[in-house]
Write a protein that holds these residues in place. Sequence first.
Motif, PDB file in Angstrom:
ATOM      1  N   ALA A 183       0.835  -1.197   0.000  1.00  0.00           N
ATOM      2  CA  ALA A 183       0.000   0.000   0.000  1.00  0.00           C
ATOM      3  C   ALA A 183       0.872   1.250   0.000  1.00  0.00           C
ATOM      4  O   ALA A 183       1.945   1.284   0.583  1.00  0.00           O
ATOM      5  CB  ALA A 183      -0.903  -0.005   1.234  1.00  0.00           C
ATOM      6  N   LYS A 184       0.357   2.273  -0.668  1.00  0.00           N
ATOM      7  CA  LYS A 184       1.054   3.558  -0.720  1.00  0.00           C
ATOM      8  C   LYS A 184       1.039   4.194   0.667  1.00  0.00           C
ATOM      9  O   LYS A 184       0.029   4.176   1.356  1.00  0.00           O
ATOM     10  CB  LYS A 184       0.346   4.458  -1.730  1.00  0.00           C
ATOM     11  N   GLU A 185       2.187   4.756   1.070  1.00  0.00           N
ATOM     12  CA  GLU A 185       2.260   5.433   2.355  1.00  0.00           C
ATOM     13  C   GLU A 185       1.383   6.673   2.348  1.00  0.00           C
ATOM     14  O   GLU A 185       1.352   7.412   1.362  1.00  0.00           O
ATOM     15  CB  GLU A 185       3.694   5.879   2.649  1.00  0.00           C
ATOM     16  N   THR A 186       0.712   6.919   3.447  1.00  0.00           N
ATOM     17  CA  THR A 186      -0.094   8.125   3.573  1.00  0.00           C
ATOM     18  C   THR A 186       0.821   9.313   3.868  1.00  0.00           C
ATOM     19  O   THR A 186       1.982   9.145   4.257  1.00  0.00           O
ATOM     20  CB  THR A 186      -1.124   7.993   4.712  1.00  0.00           C
ATOM     21  N   ILE A 187       0.274  10.505   3.715  1.00  0.00           N
ATOM     22  CA  ILE A 187       1.033  11.713   4.031  1.00  0.00           C
ATOM     23  C   ILE A 187       1.432  11.697   5.502  1.00  0.00           C
ATOM     24  O   ILE A 187       2.572  12.018   5.851  1.00  0.00           O
ATOM     25  CB  ILE A 187       0.215  12.975   3.689  1.00  0.00           C
ATOM     26  N   ASN A 188       0.518  11.294   6.372  1.00  0.00           N
ATOM     27  CA  ASN A 188       0.822  11.238   7.811  1.00  0.00           C
ATOM     28  C   ASN A 188       1.959  10.267   8.102  1.00  0.00           C
ATOM     29  O   ASN A 188       2.822  10.551   8.933  1.00  0.00           O
ATOM     30  CB  ASN A 188      -0.410  10.846   8.616  1.00  0.00           C
ATOM     31  N   GLU A 189       1.968   9.118   7.433  1.00  0.00           N
ATOM     32  CA  GLU A 189       3.039   8.141   7.627  1.00  0.00           C
ATOM     33  C   GLU A 189       4.380   8.708   7.160  1.00  0.00           C
ATOM     34  O   GLU A 189       5.406   8.514   7.818  1.00  0.00           O
ATOM     35  CB  GLU A 189       2.722   6.842   6.882  1.00  0.00           C
ATOM     36  N   LYS A 190       4.360   9.423   6.039  1.00  0.00           N
ATOM     37  CA  LYS A 190       5.592  10.028   5.531  1.00  0.00           C
ATOM     38  C   LYS A 190       6.105  11.108   6.475  1.00  0.00           C
ATOM     39  O   LYS A 190       7.302  11.218   6.716  1.00  0.00           O
ATOM     40  CB  LYS A 190       5.367  10.605   4.133  1.00  0.00           C
ATOM     41  N   ILE A 191       5.189  11.914   7.019  1.00  0.00           N
ATOM     42  CA  ILE A 191       5.584  12.966   7.963  1.00  0.00           C
ATOM     43  C   ILE A 191       6.190  12.338   9.219  1.00  0.00           C
ATOM     44  O   ILE A 191       7.212  12.808   9.732  1.00  0.00           O
ATOM     45  CB  ILE A 191       4.393  13.883   8.296  1.00  0.00           C
ATOM     46  N   GLU A 192       5.583  11.275   9.706  1.00  0.00           N
ATOM     47  CA  GLU A 192       6.112  10.585  10.884  1.00  0.00           C
ATOM     48  C   GLU A 192       7.511  10.027  10.592  1.00  0.00           C
ATOM     49  O   GLU A 192       8.427  10.134  11.411  1.00  0.00           O
ATOM     50  CB  GLU A 192       5.170   9.455  11.309  1.00  0.00           C
ATOM     51  N   LYS A 193       7.674   9.469   9.412  1.00  0.00           N
ATOM     52  CA  LYS A 193       8.974   8.942   8.997  1.00  0.00           C
ATOM     53  C   LYS A 193      10.011  10.072   8.928  1.00  0.00           C
ATOM     54  O   LYS A 193      11.153   9.902   9.367  1.00  0.00           O
ATOM     55  CB  LYS A 193       8.816   8.272   7.623  1.00  0.00           C
ATOM     56  N   LEU A 194       9.611  11.223   8.414  1.00  0.00           N
ATOM     57  CA  LEU A 194      10.497  12.381   8.337  1.00  0.00           C
ATOM     58  C   LEU A 194      10.886  12.850   9.743  1.00  0.00           C
ATOM     59  O   LEU A 194      12.055  13.124  10.021  1.00  0.00           O
ATOM     60  CB  LEU A 194       9.821  13.511   7.554  1.00  0.00           C
TER      61      LEU A 194
END
Length: 64
Positions: A2-13
């Motif tokens: 599944a494509k990462e959500t914006i929230n998941e990407k922000i958390e990763k950042l």
Amino acid sequence: MAKETINEKIEKLQNGMAWFDSEDFKLEEASAKYKDLAKLATEIESDLNELKNEINVIAEDFSK
């Protein structure tokens, strides 16, 4: 996958940025880590712009 959500990407950042202040920080890895995080930040910005465009289209449809 599944494509990462914006929230998941922000958390990763955020987690990646925290690495720079952690005990795990290694100067030898800093440049590569920074480049990866800069790429991720660009992806987030692109995702947000795409979302903004979708919202604008929906708003235009409702204004008719």
